[in-house]
Design an enzyme around this catalytic site. Sequence first.
Site, PDB file in Angstrom:
ATOM      1  N   GLY A  54       0.836  -1.195   0.000  1.00  0.00           N
ATOM      2  CA  GLY A  54       0.000   0.000   0.000  1.00  0.00           C
ATOM      3  C   GLY A  54       0.869   1.242   0.000  1.00  0.00           C
ATOM      4  O   GLY A  54       1.932   1.269   0.631  1.00  0.00           O
ATOM      5  N   ARG A  59     -20.768  13.322  13.005  1.00  0.00           N
ATOM      6  CA  ARG A  59     -21.182  12.607  11.803  1.00  0.00           C
ATOM      7  C   ARG A  59     -22.204  11.503  12.080  1.00  0.00           C
ATOM      8  O   ARG A  59     -23.172  11.348  11.336  1.00  0.00           O
ATOM      9  CB  ARG A  59     -19.958  11.975  11.137  1.00  0.00           C
ATOM     10  N   ARG A 102     -14.693   8.145  14.186  1.00  0.00           N
ATOM     11  CA  ARG A 102     -13.525   8.966  13.899  1.00  0.00           C
ATOM     12  C   ARG A 102     -13.950  10.422  13.730  1.00  0.00           C
ATOM     13  O   ARG A 102     -14.924  10.715  13.063  1.00  0.00           O
ATOM     14  CB  ARG A 102     -12.840   8.489  12.623  1.00  0.00           C
TER      15      ARG A 102
END
Lengths: 236, 646, 251
Positions: B49, B339, B444
């Site tokens: 990655g 959120r 988060r």
Amino acid sequence: MVTVQKRPGGAGVRRLRNTSLQLKIVMAVTGAISVLYLVLHMIGNLKIFLGRSELDTYAEFLRTVGEPALPYSTLLWIIRVVLTVSIVLHIVSATILARRAARARPVRYAATPKTPGSYAARTMRWGGVIILLFIVYHILDLTTGTLNPNGVGGAVYDNVVSDFAPSRWYVTLFYTLAVVAVGFHLRHGIWSALQTLGHSSGARRHAQKVTSTVIAVVLTVGFLAVPFAVTFGLVA
Amino acid sequence: MYSDFTIGDPVVDTAAPEGPIEDRWEKRRFGVKLVNPANKRKMKIIVVGTGLAGGSAAATLAEAGYQVASFCYQDSPRRAHSIAAQGGINAAKNYRNDGDSVQRLFYDTVKGGDFRARESNVHRLAEVSVQIIDQCVAQGVPFAREYGGLLDNRSFGGVQVSRTFYAKGQTGQQLLLGAYQALERQIDAGRVEMHSRHEMLELVVVDGRARGIVARDLVTGEIETHLADAVVLASGGYGNVFYLSTNAKGCNVTASWRAHRKGALFANPCFTQIHPTCIPVSGDHQSKLTLMSESLRNDGRIWVPKEMGDLRPPQEIPEDERDYFLERQYPAFGNLVPRDIASRAAKNVCDAKRGVGPSGLGVYLDFADIIERTGRDAVAAKYGNLFEMYERITGEDPYTTPMRIFPAVHYTMGGLWVDYDLQSTIPGMFVVGEANFSDHGANRLGASALMQGLADGYFVLPVTIGDYLASNHLEPVDPDAPEVGEARKTVDDRIRKLLSIDGTRTVDSFHRELGHIMWDYCGMERTEDGLRKALDLIAELRREFWRTVKVPGSAATLNQSLEKAGRVADFLELGELMCLDALHRNESCGCHFRAESQTEDHEAKRDDENFGYVAAWEYAGAGEPPVLHKEDLNFSYVHPSQRSYK
Amino acid sequence: MRLTLKIWRQSDADATGTMVGYQVDDADEDMSFLELLDVLNEKLILSGDEPVAFDHDCREGICGSCSMVINGHPHGPQKATTACQLHLRHFRDGETITIEPWRAAAFPVIKDLVVDRSAFDRIIQAGGYVSVPTGAAPDAHATPVPKVHADRAFTAAACIGCGACVAACPNGSGSLFLGAKITHLGELPQGQPERDGRVVRMVEQHDAEGFGGCTNTGACTVSCPKEIPLDVISQLNHDYIAATSGRGRIA
């Protein structure tokens, strides 16, 4: 597929051939020299409107200037050499760049809409070829006199008048096409040189493009004024 | 059907240092064994990655002198999906003198994660955040600046200080290019071997230690074995299990899942973040969802019609027939609630048939008030690029028609379990960035994912991996070792199987169906019944996949259908574990809302007594019930409290 | 919507490709262009054909993966838009759409619409970075950067490395990409110490990769989905002249 990405040549290897950017710089500088020459050339041409003696005297002056310190025609030959070298370098660079471009874009698109790029590229490359052919003709016509109906050395005024006589309208037409090609070449070329030499920016681009166009138009009109004046009998 | 699991021994983070929290990272840094520079040159590390975590790790490890082999499935490391992060990156610089500090960032993050993250890790993250900004600026990351030439900050994600550094709406892109350029510099120096268009398909474990990977060259189809002294997974999150998400199309769980099957514990898989402000789905053809920056909620007002089935255009609905439901339900925070809260509120009004747009799955985000108050030009200066993007996608002009938004899967807090050193339960395998589970808990906060990825890659992993390499004397692995051959065979067999089924359904059709199941039953609100149903449906879908999937082409060329098939096969296993995790966690915390666990006014009710732990799952073999290992979470510095935004 | 697609099909790097026609009857104007290809591919797979290979990833216009020339325009005719964000409402029902890969010698075709753009990575390797090992950075506020410079650096840094500039250029030049990186790093104080060496090495690498020279046609900037201005090429030229004429700061 090469999976380990290593740069060809590796770091720090000096390549012998010139970078495309160097060739572009050569084109910009030699192009600028040529433009400067064209401006002087046009001013000289326009003296025809002041009469035969003015023009012929000016032509003679170009040969005698610097005498007696310098031999006859020195300045003229210096100009000719510088100009020839410039144009040769300009053409050689253009050719190398065009060949590299052809190698860099070997396959054409099936769909080819009008794009801004193709217009300028066409004008520059094909325009350049037309201009080169014209220069050859022009030298044989009005420098050496080989193709000129009058063709008397030093009799610039008469040579010009006989060259563009109404009966030789096709010469005027060819001349016009060539000068217009020069105009288009300059319109993109002058701005392009500024960009190549790193003097362009978003803020200045418009002004620079306008300036390029103005110079191109002035030169085109200036150069066309003489043959048209002759062909239409304003100068005889 | 395996809606069942067994409970194993608790898992303990033995790498975590003790003592006062502000000294722990310093203590660990001093405690690690160092690798002799001459030995570093002989040691090889694989990094899978090239996003913020992987790219920064590979570059930093190479700078330190290790040999690094870096892998990405994209054609260039610069395209990893970190590039799409918009908002910003937090750092406790306190450049605004507004009372920010490492302590406050630590506190906000632990609280924001709804008390399901480790205090030690989060504190380290807050400490390191400061260095990240310095590093990125030195690399030439063009953060937004003020006229005095100093860095600009904004407040983000509902916190009360301005600690977010940003580069317009392209912060992720600019940070990633910084890491990418550092990586390219090391490639040029010959210290990183870059393998683009390569996908890791198996982990090689020899003598209980991670010693390499099996990867497929996506262009030639060749199966390659790469051996090393340690393996770092930085392969991102698994939001694409929902099919539709804000993730890139290629994002997948395969690297993590293969490691999980080889013994790495997978922690908190059900913790997935649903972002409230995305562009709604427009039809069955939809392949991906696009996020609209959270910053829009600073000035836009969210509403739906009061009446069910009100189909009038928004401009024709008078003010008193509109329900500004966030402002009504959460007067203190209004449209700026976190959120998870905003997402669930939107879902609830849509469930009540008051959603807008052709699908009924959307709510309005209206800028009429701010346009009237400050003028169109002021709004354009602030949000112009976002408005253009919205119009490009929907064909509607948000200056005159309210935007329609709907929540979408955005980030996964869960991931492979790691200790304080970021080492998984397979020695020698480290996991960084979104791929691990460590720092965000159950939710988060905005602008903290970029911070975590870069903290792990630039500053944490390069220190801790050295301790592993210095403490263990690793002999070279024989490329013909049986473990290597077995790993290759697993890969070969699976590819052959996928190509040989030649059934009647495309990979995408399975992926879409899995996504629907996950979204319906393991999305914003989860119930026991729904999760049990999902477990049945996924098991059935997986069986059908292996019976009727159709993968065209061959294994010996670029074959994007084959790539997708392998990824979806792993998602079909992961989805089951996510539902199981969500089922067993009978509490509501952060983004995980269990309908059975709510307060009287329908807010999330956390259960610290029974669920104050990390759920780390062990793979027990195909068809076997997974084993749950619990890691108890202790809070000595930030005391758990119920979140309230009323 | 009903659309006819003419797509370049090429089975691998060495094969000779050809344009193949396809019909999609159930396109929807809300689809993105790549979703149109998804729909076509689903049909192709079920009918036993190989789907069209194309690069794509984020599908939100920032990763730079998608790379196709649509009706002769890189990323299609819509200004400042990548193929993934181009929607079918910009096409007419019944239209025939031509889809080709990026065409440039430096970007060889791998399969169908997929090309190899690793040349861009190698140009960056030649110097598109600031040499600052992790941990060696001073405080972020140690060097203020005038806002105009920071903003200009950002504008150039917005390049997504997709290669549309090369695909659009009649000379197959990568000058816009190159100029964008030179301008980004050259505008910032952090980029100064390596400024001269960077431009010389990157220009040489650009040429060694087989990209053509710039003739200032401006086709690149018209096709650029991030609207990187032509100024960056002027800046590139300026820096190159400064570095090679001895007027540079540090050789």
